[in-house]
Design a protein around this motif. Structure first.
Motif, short mmCIF file in Angstrom:
data_model
loop_
_atom_site.label_atom_id
_atom_site.label_comp_id
_atom_site.label_asym_id
_atom_site.label_seq_id
_atom_site.Cartn_x
_atom_site.Cartn_y
_atom_site.Cartn_z
N UNK A 184 35.49 51.73 41.95
CA UNK A 184 36.50 52.65 42.49
C UNK A 184 37.21 52.38 43.71
N UNK A 185 36.39 51.98 44.62
CA UNK A 185 37.15 51.74 45.82
C UNK A 185 38.10 50.46 45.73
N UNK A 186 37.47 49.50 45.15
CA UNK A 186 38.44 48.27 45.08
C UNK A 186 39.56 48.50 44.07
N UNK A 187 39.28 49.34 42.97
CA UNK A 187 40.33 49.68 42.06
C UNK A 187 41.66 50.29 42.66
N UNK A 188 41.18 51.43 43.59
CA UNK A 188 42.18 52.15 44.09
C UNK A 188 42.93 51.26 45.21
N UNK A 189 42.57 50.34 46.05
CA UNK A 189 43.03 49.39 46.52
C UNK A 189 44.05 48.58 45.93
N UNK A 190 43.49 48.04 44.92
CA UNK A 190 44.38 47.12 44.00
C UNK A 190 44.89 47.73 42.68
N UNK A 191 45.28 49.16 42.77
CA UNK A 191 45.87 49.92 41.58
C UNK A 191 46.96 49.15 40.99
N UNK A 192 47.79 48.85 41.66
CA UNK A 192 49.19 48.17 41.12
C UNK A 192 48.76 46.97 40.04
N UNK A 193 47.69 46.38 40.48
CA UNK A 193 47.32 45.39 39.42
C UNK A 193 46.73 45.56 38.31
N UNK A 194 46.16 46.78 38.10
CA UNK A 194 45.22 47.18 37.16
C UNK A 194 46.15 47.79 36.14
N UNK A 195 46.29 47.33 34.97
CA UNK A 195 46.99 48.14 33.96
C UNK A 195 46.52 48.20 32.45
N UNK A 196 45.43 47.55 32.41
CA UNK A 196 44.74 47.24 31.22
C UNK A 196 43.29 47.52 31.16
N UNK A 197 42.52 48.00 30.00
CA UNK A 197 41.23 47.98 30.08
C UNK A 197 40.33 46.68 30.48
N UNK A 198 40.88 45.52 30.05
CA UNK A 198 40.27 44.32 30.41
C UNK A 198 40.11 44.04 31.89
N UNK A 199 41.27 44.77 32.67
CA UNK A 199 41.16 44.72 34.28
C UNK A 199 39.96 45.44 34.56
N UNK A 200 39.59 46.50 33.94
CA UNK A 200 38.47 47.28 34.47
C UNK A 200 37.05 46.65 33.96
N UNK A 201 37.20 46.00 32.94
CA UNK A 201 36.01 45.35 32.54
C UNK A 201 35.75 44.13 33.57
N UNK A 202 36.74 43.31 33.88
CA UNK A 202 36.59 42.25 34.59
C UNK A 202 36.07 42.67 36.29
N UNK A 203 36.76 43.76 36.85
CA UNK A 203 36.40 44.05 38.00
C UNK A 203 34.90 44.71 37.91
N UNK A 204 34.76 45.63 36.99
CA UNK A 204 33.31 45.94 37.30
C UNK A 204 32.02 45.09 37.01
N UNK A 205 32.24 43.90 35.88
CA UNK A 205 31.66 42.93 35.84
C UNK A 205 31.40 42.07 36.98
N UNK A 206 32.45 41.89 37.73
CA UNK A 206 32.21 41.19 39.30
C UNK A 206 31.32 42.05 40.09
#
Length: 369
Positions: A131-153
């Motif tokens: 959640x912290x990283x997602x909020x910081x890079x919110x502009x780059x996250x537009x699709x479910x795949x972005x969440x999958x990649x960030x969470x997996x990292x």
């Protein structure tokens, strides 16, 4: 947007957390690391192999190369998993285990403590990092795949740190040959890595990013999607650590892992469907005509059609597998970059497609590309 965001308070909270995490770990486990000594290092090659294998799997799960624009958030997520999660999870597991022992007794705690504590605190700590990283890079996250990649990292960072910690524990408790035992545990961790932290956090990441970005939907819908994916991650972790059912040893050992694989596969199938729907809409836009026709770009939709297109390309041009693969990736990158062009109003990147850019020797490329 770069990784360095000095005007963001959340960025400095992140930095403080990744400093405190290792300090907390050292306060709790410095003695273990010191006395484990050199035998614990025997697992490092296998742990490195685990990182490479899971990283390769993660790339394979990203057919449209969304990771190209997520390098900074994925690296920062992995750092959170390797540092913040490591220190906090150990502290939280210890306290929750004591609580379970006090409430239900030693016998129950020995069997069920890991299955109860790990999904609660470990998934929660990883989710905070996502959640912290997602909020910081919110502009780059537009699709479910972005969440999958960030969470997996985030999960992969935690997984590698946990593998190192298990190596130190094994080296300490081995009665005879610590090096052999450390290697055996490392191999076992590699075998079970397919459904470990990275896969669990990948699903949690989908839910968190959908909650954050789908502002076109109601709060009830967004919270429901988040709750579903987080519950799937929680369930995978519970099954992973739960006591094995009675029965044949091989079946009882790997049945929970197989169930976890099915859960992940079903969730990933939905994410992949959303990726293909996004790509179909992308190649149907008028701006995509600068790259190729919709029919000519359609082979990029699936792995099977890509293989057929590469084979046809090699047959018509005489290229090697590597050359055809490079051309496919360059074409795919140019198409997916159109999504950024449309939103940022920047020129289409050059150096792709037929000519002196991605195509060797300026060879004319017929359909399907």
């Amino acid at each position: 947007m770069t990784w360095f965001q000095p005007r963001s308070l959340l960025f400095w909270v992140y930095c403080l957390a990744v400093v405190i995490g290792p300090l907390l770990f050292v306060l709790q486990a410095a003695g273990q690391v010191w006395f484990a000594g050199a035998p614990a290092l025997a697992a490092l090659p296998i742990t490195a192999l685990t990182l490479l294998i899971i990283g390769r799997i993660l790339f394979a799960l990203d057919p449209f190369r969304a990771r190209r624009h997520l390098v900074a958030p994925m690296v920062m997520g992995a750092i959170w998993g390797a540092t913040v999660w490591t220190g906090l999870a150990m502290w939280a597991n210890d306290h929750l285990s004591r609580t379970i022992t006090n409430l239900f007794g030693d016998r129950f705690a020995i069997s069920w403590s890991a299955a109860i504590t790990a999904p609660i605190d470990e998934e929660y700590i990883k989710a905070i990092g996502i959640a912290v990283v997602a909020v910081m890079f919110r502009a780059r996250l537009t699709r479910p795949m972005h969440g999958l990649l960030l969470g997996a990292a985030v999960g992969l960072g935690a997984q590698i740190a946990e593998d190192c910690h298990y190596s130190t524990q094994t080296a300490l408790t081995s009665p005879q040959d610590p090096v052999v035992d450390v290697l055996l545990v490392a191999v076992l961790r590699l075998v079970t890595a397919l459904t470990s932290h990275w896969a669990m956090s990948a699903l949690a990441g989908v839910g968190i990013v959908m909650l954050l970005i789908r502002t076109d939907r109601s709060w009830g819908w967004r919270i429901g999607v988040f709750g579903l994916f987080y519950a799937l991650a929680f369930t995978m972790h519970f099954l992973f650590d739960a006591p094995r059912p009675p029965g044949p040893a091989l079946l009882s050992t790997y049945l929970p892992i197989l169930i976890d694989l099915v859960i992940f596969a079903l969730a990933y199938a939905w994410v992949l469907q959303t990726e293909r729907r996004w790509f179909r809409e992308l190649i149907a836009r008028p701006v995509a005509r600068s790259v190729g026709s919709e029919a000519g770009l359609a082979p990029l939709l699936t792995y099977h059609r890509r293989r057929k297109a590469r084979s046809a390309l090699r047959h018509s041009t005489g290229w090697s597998r590597q050359q055809a693969g490079r051309y496919e990736r360059s074409l795919l990158d140019r198409v997916t970059d159109l999504d950024l062009v449309a939103s940022q109003q920047t020129p289409i990147p050059g150096g792709f497609g037929p000519g002196s850019g991605a195509v060797p020797g300026g060879v004319h490329v017929p359909n399907p590309w």
